[in-house]
Design an enzyme around this catalytic site. Structure first.
Site, PDB file in Angstrom:
ATOM      1  N   ASP A  84       0.871  -1.174   0.000  1.00 53.69           N
ATOM      2  CA  ASP A  84       0.000   0.000   0.000  1.00 53.69           C
ATOM      3  C   ASP A  84       0.908   1.223   0.000  1.00 53.69           C
ATOM      4  O   ASP A  84       1.692   1.423   0.929  1.00 53.69           O
ATOM      5  CB  ASP A  84      -0.890  -0.035   1.244  1.00 53.69           C
ATOM      6  CG  ASP A  84      -1.855   1.145   1.311  1.00 53.69           C
ATOM      7  OD1 ASP A  84      -1.697   2.099   0.513  1.00 53.69           O
ATOM      8  OD2 ASP A  84      -2.758   1.112   2.166  1.00 53.69           O
ATOM      9  N   ILE A  85       0.816   2.046  -1.037  1.00 48.75           N
ATOM     10  CA  ILE A  85       1.697   3.190  -1.179  1.00 48.75           C
ATOM     11  C   ILE A  85       1.501   4.193  -0.050  1.00 48.75           C
ATOM     12  O   ILE A  85       2.380   5.021   0.211  1.00 48.75           O
ATOM     13  CB  ILE A  85       1.491   3.883  -2.557  1.00 48.75           C
ATOM     14  CG1 ILE A  85       2.580   4.944  -2.818  1.00 48.75           C
ATOM     15  CG2 ILE A  85       0.107   4.516  -2.628  1.00 48.75           C
ATOM     16  CD1 ILE A  85       3.957   4.428  -2.866  1.00 48.75           C
ATOM     17  N   LYS A 134       2.591  12.186 -15.617  1.00 48.26           N
ATOM     18  CA  LYS A 134       1.706  13.343 -15.742  1.00 48.26           C
ATOM     19  C   LYS A 134       0.269  12.907 -15.442  1.00 48.26           C
ATOM     20  O   LYS A 134      -0.048  11.713 -15.543  1.00 48.26           O
ATOM     21  CB  LYS A 134       1.832  13.959 -17.142  1.00 48.26           C
ATOM     22  CG  LYS A 134       1.497  12.981 -18.298  1.00 48.26           C
ATOM     23  CD  LYS A 134       0.024  12.956 -18.625  1.00 48.26           C
ATOM     24  CE  LYS A 134      -0.296  11.987 -19.745  1.00 48.26           C
ATOM     25  NZ  LYS A 134      -1.727  11.801 -19.939  1.00 48.26           N
ATOM     26  N   HIS A 164       6.547  11.515 -21.896  1.00 48.54           N
ATOM     27  CA  HIS A 164       7.166  10.678 -22.927  1.00 48.54           C
ATOM     28  C   HIS A 164       7.153  11.333 -24.299  1.00 48.54           C
ATOM     29  O   HIS A 164       7.918  10.950 -25.176  1.00 48.54           O
ATOM     30  CB  HIS A 164       6.489   9.300 -22.986  1.00 48.54           C
ATOM     31  CG  HIS A 164       5.135   9.295 -23.599  1.00 48.54           C
ATOM     32  ND1 HIS A 164       3.983   9.583 -22.887  1.00 48.54           N
ATOM     33  CD2 HIS A 164       4.728   9.028 -24.869  1.00 48.54           C
ATOM     34  CE1 HIS A 164       2.939   9.502 -23.698  1.00 48.54           C
ATOM     35  NE2 HIS A 164       3.366   9.169 -24.893  1.00 48.54           N
ATOM     36  N   GLU A 202      -7.540  11.642 -31.806  1.00 52.21           N
ATOM     37  CA  GLU A 202      -7.447  10.194 -31.914  1.00 52.21           C
ATOM     38  C   GLU A 202      -8.818   9.546 -32.028  1.00 52.21           C
ATOM     39  O   GLU A 202      -9.821  10.072 -31.538  1.00 52.21           O
ATOM     40  CB  GLU A 202      -6.680   9.599 -30.738  1.00 52.21           C
ATOM     41  CG  GLU A 202      -7.194   9.985 -29.377  1.00 52.21           C
ATOM     42  CD  GLU A 202      -6.267   9.519 -28.264  1.00 52.21           C
ATOM     43  OE1 GLU A 202      -5.312   8.764 -28.547  1.00 52.21           O
ATOM     44  OE2 GLU A 202      -6.501   9.902 -27.109  1.00 52.21           O
ATOM     45  N   ASP A 221      -5.242  15.947 -19.239  1.00 56.13           N
ATOM     46  CA  ASP A 221      -4.575  14.745 -19.723  1.00 56.13           C
ATOM     47  C   ASP A 221      -3.587  15.053 -20.842  1.00 56.13           C
ATOM     48  O   ASP A 221      -2.517  14.433 -20.915  1.00 56.13           O
ATOM     49  CB  ASP A 221      -5.616  13.738 -20.226  1.00 56.13           C
ATOM     50  CG  ASP A 221      -4.988  12.427 -20.668  1.00 56.13           C
ATOM     51  OD1 ASP A 221      -4.201  11.858 -19.890  1.00 56.13           O
ATOM     52  OD2 ASP A 221      -5.282  11.978 -21.793  1.00 56.13           O
ATOM     53  N   HIS A 226       1.582  17.465 -22.303  1.00 56.73           N
ATOM     54  CA  HIS A 226       2.144  17.106 -23.607  1.00 56.73           C
ATOM     55  C   HIS A 226       2.157  18.283 -24.588  1.00 56.73           C
ATOM     56  O   HIS A 226       3.187  18.609 -25.184  1.00 56.73           O
ATOM     57  CB  HIS A 226       1.335  15.970 -24.239  1.00 56.73           C
ATOM     58  CG  HIS A 226       1.402  14.676 -23.497  1.00 56.73           C
ATOM     59  ND1 HIS A 226       2.532  14.233 -22.856  1.00 56.73           N
ATOM     60  CD2 HIS A 226       0.463  13.710 -23.298  1.00 56.73           C
ATOM     61  CE1 HIS A 226       2.300  13.049 -22.307  1.00 56.73           C
ATOM     62  NE2 HIS A 226       1.058  12.726 -22.561  1.00 56.73           N
ATOM     63  N   LYS A 326     -10.872  12.881 -28.288  1.00 57.21           N
ATOM     64  CA  LYS A 326     -11.035  11.432 -28.373  1.00 57.21           C
ATOM     65  C   LYS A 326     -12.263  11.089 -29.209  1.00 57.21           C
ATOM     66  O   LYS A 326     -13.163  11.916 -29.399  1.00 57.21           O
ATOM     67  CB  LYS A 326     -11.200  10.830 -26.969  1.00 57.21           C
ATOM     68  CG  LYS A 326      -9.906  10.681 -26.190  1.00 57.21           C
ATOM     69  CD  LYS A 326     -10.118   9.889 -24.912  1.00 57.21           C
ATOM     70  CE  LYS A 326      -8.803   9.580 -24.226  1.00 57.21           C
ATOM     71  NZ  LYS A 326      -7.939   8.714 -25.023  1.00 57.21           N
TER      72      LYS A 326
END
Length: 461
Positions: A84-85, A134, A164, A202, A221, A226, A326
């Protein structure tokens, strides 16, 4: 080079699609030896054998570009811990071992603060590094607080706020094309460039990611991280070097030059929308609000567009349009640099010359220059396109990022002040959208997005 990596959230989509294949790529390229140790942690009550079986399945699905022996070596190096973090004792058991460790938080951003606090209490070994996906924080205040927590844990150079996109070969070629070619740099300014579009459209829908996406939306997002990072590379002044400090200082200059959006600006220069039922290719797509795991009351957008101006000598008068959506009818993932028309065309009634557009394709990775030519035996204009396909990169984007983390090179990660500045740019947009001051439009899945708004982007100065 650090030879220990601990991944929290290791049974999630990020590990399956990107981190495990990225590690296999590093192994295949000779960057990881037999001494590499991979500790994978999550809440599932698995053991080493079950995790390795799951990892093998994911690599067979997402890592087939890399040799079987490289994939098997990564699987063999992995051990699994249920953890558990939020529990410092659990965290301590995961990071225990000799020497520094790179800790990858493949977790929802809401868990970052408590994860960093748990790591602090568990005690990271000296020289360790921490990696955060992110979006970094959920707004300006949370980003500032998260930076404060991180500063108490490790030095800034040990914090990797990864994006990325920055490791994609075409993205890096944005800089290369600008700075290494005399034909482009003298005209890389508002005198010659009318508009820059940075687009990530996309056909994909949620693909089972509602638990993450419905709490974030397209603006956080894609645009906040990005696309703003791509804006930095397109618009930055030439750095003295591509070293970590010089490059990130110039990126910060761009973010600080973005003209603040007022209330009226947000209404005129931003759009948000979400998709209705429709058809994409040969599949029927339900409305976003009917997707499994979506809470319609959140009014999450699946399409976001924002128009920005930069207050600086180089770019005064150029429009920068950032857009992501999207469930659209076609994939369009590119940076499109639109040049101003020539002042005079001496060809009589040949028609109107088409604008020159330099396109940096992000997926697939390529470059295209749209020109205007003259038709054979006529004086009418015809389009010409010069296209260059990129050589396949030696490493996938996540492989490059993981290598930078293990080697301690933060050049392609986002510095803390960059992350905060990006949130400052979007703060008035988030405020207006949360108060429904900008309408939430709709568009059919499989379409080009919401219908054009008229007039759009008035008063571009």
């Amino acid at each position: 080079m650090i030879d220990r990596l601990a991944i929290f959230g290791a049974t999630g989509d990020l590990s399956a699609r990107y981190l495990l294949p990225g590690l296999a790529a590093l192994r295949a390229a000779g960057h990881l030896g037999d001494g590499f140790q991979l500790t994978c942690a999550d809440l599932a009550s698995w053991d080493d054998e079950r995790f390795r079986g799951w990892a093998a399945t994911q690599l067979d699905r997402h890592g087939t570009a890399w040799p079987v022996d490289a994939r098997e070596a990564i699987i063999a190096s992995a051990r699994y811990r249920r953890a558990d973090i939020t529990d410092p004792a659990d965290v301590a058991s995961v990071i225990a071992g000799a020497g520094p460790v790179a800790v990858y938080l493949a977790l929802p951003p809401a868990l970052f603060p408590v994860a960093v606090q748990a790591l602090h209490q568990a005690g990271l070994p000296p020289g360790s590094r921490i990696v955060l996906e992110k979006p970094f924080g959920e707004d300006l205040d949370s980003a500032v607080e998260l930076n404060r927590l991180l500063a108490a844990l490790v030095p800034e150079e040990a914090v990797f706020r990864v994006d990325h996109f920055l490791a994609m070969s075409t993205v890096q070629n944005v800089l290369g094309s600008r700075l290494a070619n005399r034909v482009l740099e003298p005209i890389w300014n508002s005198t010659h460039i009318a508009e820059v579009e940075i687009v990530w459209d996309e056909t994909l829908t949620l693909e089972g990611r509602a638990s993450y996406y419905d709490g974030v939306g397209a603006l956080k997002d894609m645009v906040q991280n990005h696309l703003l990072q791509l804006l930095c590379l397109v618009a930055m002044e030439p750095p003295i070097s591509l070293g970590e400090r010089d490059l990130r200082d110039r990126k910060l200059d761009v973010l600080q030059s973005v003209r603040p959006l007022t209330g009226d600006d947000v209404l005129r220069r931003t759009r948000r929308a979400r998709y209705l039922p429709g058809r994409i290719g040969d599949r029927d797509v339900p409305a976003y609000v009917d997707e499994e795991g979506v809470d319609p009351g959140r009014r999450t957008e699946t399409f976001a567009e924002i128009e920005l101006q930069l207050d600086c000598w180089r770019w005064s008068g150029t429009t920068f349009r950032l857009r992501s959506g999207k469930a659209l009818g076609a994939d369009r993932k590119e940076v499109a640099v639109r040049f101003r028309p020539v002042p005079y065309v001496p060809f009589g009634h040949g028609g109107e010359a088409l604008p020159n557009v330099l396109r940096f394709g992000l997926d697939p990775e390529c470059m295209t220059l749209d020109l205007t030519g003259i038709g054979s035996h006529t004086r009418t204009f015809v389009p010409l396109a010069l296209t260059a396909r990129m050589e396949p990169p030696d490493l996938p984007a996540y492989g490059r990022l993981l290598l930078d983390v293990l080697n301690g090179d933060p050049t392609l990660s986002i510095r803390g002040d960059e992350a905060e500045e990006a949130w400052r740019i979007l703060a008035p947009v988030l405020s207006a959208w949360s108060g429904d001051l900008v309408p939430l439009e709709e568009y059919p899945a499989g379409s080009d997005g919401p219908a054009p708004r008229q007039p759009y982007g008035a008063d571009p100065a």
